[in-house]
Scaffold this active site. Sequence first.
Site, PDB file in Angstrom:
ATOM      1  N   TYR A 122      50.777  52.003  40.969  1.00 46.86           N
ATOM      2  CA  TYR A 122      51.569  52.630  42.030  1.00 46.86           C
ATOM      3  C   TYR A 122      52.740  53.456  41.501  1.00 46.86           C
ATOM      4  O   TYR A 122      53.686  53.730  42.222  1.00 46.86           O
ATOM      5  CB  TYR A 122      52.086  51.556  42.994  1.00 46.86           C
ATOM      6  N   LYS A 169      41.979  41.451  35.844  1.00 43.56           N
ATOM      7  CA  LYS A 169      40.630  41.994  35.617  1.00 43.56           C
ATOM      8  C   LYS A 169      40.538  42.360  34.131  1.00 43.56           C
ATOM      9  O   LYS A 169      40.246  43.505  33.776  1.00 43.56           O
ATOM     10  CB  LYS A 169      40.425  43.214  36.545  1.00 43.56           C
ATOM     11  N   ASP A 202      37.952  39.790  41.378  1.00 38.70           N
ATOM     12  CA  ASP A 202      36.773  39.827  42.254  1.00 38.70           C
ATOM     13  C   ASP A 202      36.368  38.409  42.672  1.00 38.70           C
ATOM     14  O   ASP A 202      36.046  38.161  43.836  1.00 38.70           O
ATOM     15  CB  ASP A 202      35.606  40.587  41.598  1.00 38.70           C
ATOM     16  N   ASP A 226      48.426  44.042  46.681  1.00 31.18           N
ATOM     17  CA  ASP A 226      48.389  44.763  47.954  1.00 31.18           C
ATOM     18  C   ASP A 226      47.115  44.413  48.716  1.00 31.18           C
ATOM     19  O   ASP A 226      47.141  44.063  49.900  1.00 31.18           O
ATOM     20  CB  ASP A 226      48.439  46.268  47.643  1.00 31.18           C
ATOM     21  N   ASP A 230      46.444  41.494  52.156  1.00 25.67           N
ATOM     22  CA  ASP A 230      45.819  41.801  53.452  1.00 25.67           C
ATOM     23  C   ASP A 230      44.623  40.884  53.700  1.00 25.67           C
ATOM     24  O   ASP A 230      44.356  40.473  54.827  1.00 25.67           O
ATOM     25  CB  ASP A 230      45.370  43.268  53.513  1.00 25.67           C
TER      26      ASP A 230
END
Length: 331
Positions: A122, A169, A202, A226, A230
Site C-alpha cells: 500500500y 505467503k 490462503d 485488509d 473483511d
Amino acid sequence: MSKQHEIAVIGGDGVGPEVVEAELAVLDATGAPFAYKHYDAGDDCLERTGQAMPEETLAGAKAAEAVIFGAVGASAAEVILRLRKELGAWANLRPSKAYAGVDCLRPETDMMIVRENSEGLYIGEEGERGPGVATATRVISDAASYRIARHAFEFARQAGYGKVTAVHKVNVLKKTDTVFLEACRRAAAEFDGVEYEEALVDSVAMRMILKPSDFQVMVTTNLFGDILSDLAAGLIGGLGMCPSANLGDGPGLFEPVHGSAPDIAGQGKANPSAAILCGAMLLRSLGYGDEADRVEAALAGCLAAGETTQDLGGSLSTMGMASAVVARMEG
Ligand code: ATP
C-alpha cells in the site's frame, strides 16, 4: 477533578455524524472525563469549503489524545488515509467478535486482526514494465514488522488471548515474507506464555471459515490484513458490527469499518454498534478498562434482547439504540 482527555471528533458524511452522536452518548454515560472538540472533514466539507481535509481538522486531530471518526464518502482517501498517515498510525486493529442475537455465519468467532498499516503493497509505488504490463512494489521492513509483531503480542497478553498467528505467503513472496517472519519470531521469543504459529494466508482464509476458533490474534502485512479483516467481518454478521482502531506514534484514531451509507443517512436507521464498540476501544486505550467492559456488556445485552436497529431485526432508531445501551449501563 480528574484529568480531562481532549478528544477530537470528526463525524464526516452520511451516517458518520449519526453513529458518532450515539457513540458520544454512550461514552458520556461512562463518566470518563472526556472533553470533545468537533471538526469538519469529508464530502460535505469539500462542497462547503473547497477542502475535504481542512488544516484546522488535521491540527486538531494531532493535538488531541484520541480521535473519534465517523465515516466519509468519496473523499475517503484524502481524509482517512491522510489522517492515518499524519497521526503515524502504523497499527490497524480490527476485532471481529460474534454477539448472541446477531444472525451470523460463525457465532464462535472472537479474533483480532493486527494489520501493519504503513508499508506492504500500500505504499503507492506502481509502475509500468511495458505496454499493458504494470507493477506494484511491496516493501516489508524488519523495523515495521517487528514493531507490529510486538504490538500483536502485547495486545494478546493484555487482552488475555493465548495465541498469535503470523499470516504470510513466504513460499511465493520469499524475500519480503522472510523479513516479516523473522521479525515475528524475534518478537515471539520475547513473549513467554503466548503461543506462536505461522500460517499461509490462503490456508488461513479457508480455516477462518471452517474453524474460526483456531484463531485468536493474527498479525499480518497490509494487504492480507485488509482482506482477512473483511472476511472476519463476514463471519460475525457484517461490517455494521465491526469497529477498528488505528494506533501508532500519535493519538489513536477510532473508526467503524462501515462507510457513510448514503442510502440510509439522515433517517435514524444506522446501526451504532460498530461506533459504540469503537468507543470501548478508545476507553481501553486511555486506561478506562472497566468503563469499556461496561459499554461492551451493555451493548451485548441489547443485541441479545433484540434492542437494536432495523438492520439487525429490531425497531429502534440509532439514538434509540444508544439510549437502550445507556439504560443497561445505568440499570
Ligand atoms: P461509502 O461510499 O461511504 O463506502 P457505501 O454505502 O458504499 O458507502 P457502506 O457505507 O459500508 O458502503 O454501506 C454498505 C451497505 O451497508 C449499505 O447498504 C449501507 O446502508 C449498509 N450499512 C453500512 N453501515 C451501516 C450501519 N451502520 N447501519 C446499517 N446499515 C449500514
